[in-house]
Scaffold this motif. Structure first.
Motif, mmCIF file in Angstrom:
data_model
loop_
_atom_site.group_PDB
_atom_site.id
_atom_site.type_symbol
_atom_site.label_atom_id
_atom_site.label_comp_id
_atom_site.label_asym_id
_atom_site.label_seq_id
_atom_site.Cartn_x
_atom_site.Cartn_y
_atom_site.Cartn_z
ATOM 1 N N GLU A 64 -41.661 -20.513 -11.355
ATOM 2 C CA GLU A 64 -41.933 -19.301 -10.587
ATOM 3 C C GLU A 64 -40.690 -18.920 -9.788
ATOM 4 O O GLU A 64 -39.997 -19.780 -9.218
ATOM 5 N N ARG A 65 -40.430 -17.610 -9.717
ATOM 6 C CA ARG A 65 -39.203 -17.138 -9.070
ATOM 7 C C ARG A 65 -39.542 -16.086 -8.008
ATOM 8 O O ARG A 65 -40.416 -15.232 -8.214
ATOM 9 N N ALA A 66 -38.817 -16.151 -6.892
ATOM 10 C CA ALA A 66 -39.000 -15.180 -5.811
ATOM 11 C C ALA A 66 -37.629 -14.892 -5.192
ATOM 12 O O ALA A 66 -36.661 -15.620 -5.434
ATOM 13 N N GLN A 67 -37.572 -13.832 -4.406
ATOM 14 C CA GLN A 67 -36.290 -13.446 -3.816
ATOM 15 C C GLN A 67 -36.505 -12.780 -2.466
ATOM 16 O O GLN A 67 -37.574 -12.235 -2.182
ATOM 17 N N LEU A 68 -35.458 -12.827 -1.656
ATOM 18 C CA LEU A 68 -35.475 -12.214 -0.326
ATOM 19 C C LEU A 68 -34.145 -11.493 -0.152
ATOM 20 O O LEU A 68 -33.086 -12.100 -0.268
ATOM 21 N N MET A 69 -34.222 -10.198 0.125
ATOM 22 C CA MET A 69 -32.995 -9.412 0.228
ATOM 23 C C MET A 69 -32.477 -9.402 1.663
ATOM 24 O O MET A 69 -33.244 -9.292 2.612
ATOM 25 N N ILE A 70 -31.144 -9.529 1.784
ATOM 26 C CA ILE A 70 -30.458 -9.483 3.066
ATOM 27 C C ILE A 70 -29.500 -8.305 3.022
ATOM 28 O O ILE A 70 -28.691 -8.188 2.090
ATOM 29 N N GLU A 71 -29.581 -7.436 4.013
ATOM 30 C CA GLU A 71 -28.775 -6.213 4.034
ATOM 31 C C GLU A 71 -27.975 -6.158 5.333
ATOM 32 O O GLU A 71 -28.461 -6.541 6.399
ATOM 33 N N CYS A 72 -26.735 -5.666 5.221
ATOM 34 C CA CYS A 72 -25.901 -5.539 6.409
ATOM 35 C C CYS A 72 -24.923 -4.395 6.220
ATOM 36 O O CYS A 72 -24.404 -4.189 5.117
ATOM 37 N N GLY A 73 -24.657 -3.671 7.274
ATOM 38 C CA GLY A 73 -23.744 -2.544 7.183
ATOM 39 C C GLY A 73 -22.284 -2.946 7.127
ATOM 40 O O GLY A 73 -21.440 -2.151 6.732
ATOM 41 N N GLN A 74 -21.977 -4.185 7.515
ATOM 42 C CA GLN A 74 -20.594 -4.643 7.534
ATOM 43 C C GLN A 74 -20.467 -5.917 6.706
ATOM 44 O O GLN A 74 -21.143 -6.920 6.966
ATOM 45 N N ARG A 75 -19.590 -5.881 5.715
ATOM 46 C CA ARG A 75 -19.434 -7.015 4.802
ATOM 47 C C ARG A 75 -19.008 -8.288 5.544
ATOM 48 O O ARG A 75 -19.516 -9.379 5.263
#
Length: 721
Positions: A672-683
């Protein structure tokens, strides 16, 4: 001196060595070993690791004085042997590996050893010396002849040099800009058939004439045999080596060693070749830079295109990114700041085809205006107007290409009585029906079974295929076009060595009237007799959840269109037919005008409003478990454990962790596979956060292994969400 003796020698040198170690081991950095003598960084060694003896790379000599007190060496193990037959790996190579490991959040040793030839990692010093002696003997008996053609010889009117193709005005301008632009990234934006490859070759010739090495990268070398042949023909007399997964381990090691020793003049390779050590590197070329194949999708998920740009910066050499449909990230980097871009790349435009030929006319065939099939019947593969157009080409002795990016006979078998479908017992996906060998095959885990004689659930013997793949389309076109010679190129018919080359040769020889294919035939092939291209089922990508779907679909369709009308004699009546239910969609409208610039502008505007790349940086924390609860449980715990780090991030950076969700294909091979996205305006802020979070997530993973977590990984700059 034995390793045991070495521990007691006060003059022993302590070396920092990187070795390949699993991510969950926590051995992410440099390990200390003892050596009787100092070894330069980059030296390959064999060292003990637990109960094994493994290959490692010397990364540093510690401390600078070279002497270590006995008390500091009591627990250290000694280097077993030095692979001194090879020169030390260059400093630039080590810097590239270190950057890739840090940026893509992988262990330094894992990254360094992963990019070495697999056979090299298995050899001891004696075995390596034997390989090197054989290579030296082969090089001595096959000396390099003088190049048969050079730019300098041709310009000087040397009659012994083979004539080079005459440059078009736009090619000449591009080469002038390359010569004046120095060591910086260039985006060569040229329509299909505009002569981008000739620009690559001319610029490569200049580098070779200056005594430099050239790295030329392609997305998938088995899909571009014509480029490989063209490079070999142009640079006959130069040592050209390939580096890709299709080589045997011995071939790959031999070619890699030739590159490291400086014997290879030009390296032609796929994504892993970006790490090839080249002591005289003078130019990097990334052809079809938009292609997703440049991104590794397992293990260390690096982007070879992005690393090529970084390597060029590191070694102060030019890098050329070429494409008719650049990735939106590269397009944004090539836009001036005044136009909303970053201005990091210099864009070179080549909008015209060689010989002045026009791109095929794009015809949108609106299925809503075509007579639909009667109730209960599957619609025909191609509408009558399109079939008639192909038949006319057959009568004139011209060729047609029909694009359907789905292999197999049908995506699924279905029982109309009870509703059974041919699902995979190990994956949350359907098994594809392959009629040629009467199998149901999962394209995710590879599980295959013979087609059942009757429905497994109710016994109904009338189970039917639903949908259409290339195998079925080939059969239906052969029936609809009596007398036409229909061929097919996809992954199923090109599995055997040499099969792709044989199929392509048949097309070039005019032995095929209608070619059915997947995206394999949509790029990199110079089909001179094709005058019609048809896209059968392109609508699926229009409404996909993946934010890159439209970008990829536009690239695929424009690349496919470029297969038609490449011969100027037939360009005037070449066409691309797009069979769609959404003819007014902006993507198709832009395609009809070949207006990539307006398509890219619209896409970038949408991305900016949504806070998506290139206006934000993304990372995906991925997990695999025995159950979906185990995978998501780890992700939720991992997110909770780093809340303090998130709170310390400046508000302006906009760091955000989204809830854990299953992946689009939730289960593969009973995992089973799952994911969590992480977002940021500055690399930079995202990178700092990921680096600090690694230790926290490693501890969380150890705790969750008892509850069913199998593995986890960070995917920086993911291609799909």
């Amino acid at each position: 001196m034995t390793p045991a003796d070495l521990r007691l020698d006060e003059a022993a040198v302590r070396l920092g060595v990187v070795v390949e170690a699993p991510q969950h081991s926590g051995l992410l950095g440099v390990l200390d070993y003892l050596s009787a003598t100092p070894l330069p960084p980059g030296t390959l060694v064999r060292v003990p690791l637990g109960r094994r003896v493994v290959t490692g790379v010397v990364w540093a000599v510690l401390p600078p004085s070279g002497e270590v007190p006995v008390r500091a060496t009591e627990d250290l193990k000694a280097v077993i042997e030095v692979l001194d037959g090879l020169p030390a790996l260059p400093s630039a190579w080590r810097q590239l590996v270190a950057f890739a490991a840090a940026y893509y959040q992988r262990g330094l040793g894992e990254m360094a050893l992963m990019v070495l030839p697999p056979e090299l990692r298995q050899l001891d010093a004696v075995q390596l010396q034997r390989r090197l002696k054989r290579l030296d003997k082969a090089l001595a008996t096959a000396p390099v002849a003088a190049p048969v053609a050079t730019v300098a010889a041709t310009a000087a009117g040397d009659s012994t040099g083979a004539p080079l193709p005459e440059l078009s005005a736009q090619q000449a301008l591009a080469l002038s800009a390359l010569a004046a632009g120095g060591a910086r990234p260039f985006l060569l934006w040229g329509s299909t058939g505009s002569g981008k490859t000739e620009v690559y070759l001319r610029r490569a010739q200049e580098a070779l004439d200056a005594g430099q090495q050239v790295l030329m990268m392609v997305p998938e070398i088995n899909l571009t045999p014509q480029l490989e042949a063209r490079v070999a023909e142009r640079f006959a007399g130069r040592r050209i080596v390939s580096l890709h997964s299709g080589l045997t381990p011995a071939q790959r090691l031999r070619n890699w060693v030739m590159a490291l020793q400086g014997h290879a003049d030009l390296v032609l390779g796929t994504r892993l070749s970006v790490f090839t050590p080249l002591p005289r590197l003078g130019l990097i070329v990334v052809d079809e830079e938009h292609d997703p194949s440049y991104k590794q999708q397992d293990g260390a998920r690096y982007s070879a295109r992005d690393l090529a740009v970084y390597r060029a910066h590191l070694e102060k050499v030019p890098v050329m990114l070429g494409s008719a449909t650049p990735s939106l990230e590269s397009w944004h980097n090539a836009l001036p700041v005044a136009e909303g871009g970053s201005g990091r790349y210099l864009r070179l435009d080549m909008p015209e085809r060689i010989g002045g030929g026009d791109m095929p006319r794009v015809r949108l065939l609106d299925q809503n205006h075509v007579l639909k099939a009667t109730m209960g019947q599957e619609p025909p593969p191609l509408s009558r107007p399109l079939l008639d157009a192909i038949a006319q080409r057959v009568e004139r002795g011209e060729q047609s290409l029909v694009l359907l990016n789905r292999r197999g006979y049908a995506p699924v078998l279905h029982c109309s009585d009870c509703g059974w479908k041919s699902g995979c017992p190990h994956c949350s996906a359907w098994r594809v029906f392959h009629k040629a060998d009467r199998t149901l095959r999962c394209h995710h885990c590879g599980f295959s079974e013979r087609v059942p004689r009757a429905c497994p659930d109710c016994g109904n013997q009338d189970i039917q295929p639903v949908g259409r793949g290339t195998e079925r389309l080939e059969e239906q076109l052969a029936a609809a076009l009596p007398g036409a010679r229909v061929g097919r190129i996809d992954a199923d018919v090109t599995k055997l060595k040499g099969a792709l080359e044989a199929q392509l040769a048949s097309v070039h020889a005019g032995e095929v009237d209608v070619l059915v294919g997947t995206q394999m035939v949509a790029k990199g092939h110079d089909f001179r007799r094709i005058t019609l291209v048809a896209a059968v089922n392109p609508d699926a990508a229009l409404f996909a959840s993946d934010f890159r779907a439209a970008e990829r679909q536009f690239a695929l369709l424009l690349q496919a269109a470029g297969r038609a009308g490449r011969d100027a004699d037939v360009a005037g009546h070449s066409e691309m037919w797009v069979q769609t239910w959404h003819a007014t969609h902006p993507l198709y409208q832009a395609l009809q005008r070949y207006d990539f610039a307006s398509f890219a502008t619209r896409q970038l505007q949408e991305r900016q409003m949504a806070g998506l790349p290139p206006y934000a940086s993304l990372a995906m924390l991925r997990a695999e478990g025995k159950t979906q609860e185990a995978a998501q449980g780890f992700l939720e715990a991992a997110a909770s454990a780093v809340q303090d780090l998130v709170a310390q991030t400046p508000e302006a950076a906009g760091l955000m962790l989204y809830p854990a969700v299953p992946t689009p294909v939730q289960r593969v091979a009973n995992v089973e596979r799952a994911q969590l996205m992480i977002e940021c305006g500055q690399r930079a802020v995202l990178q700092r956060f990921l680096s600090e979070a690694q230790a926290v997530w490693l501890a969380q993973a150890q705790q969750h292994r008892r509850s069913g977590l199998i593995r986890w990984a960070v995917d920086v700059d993911p291609l799909a969400i």
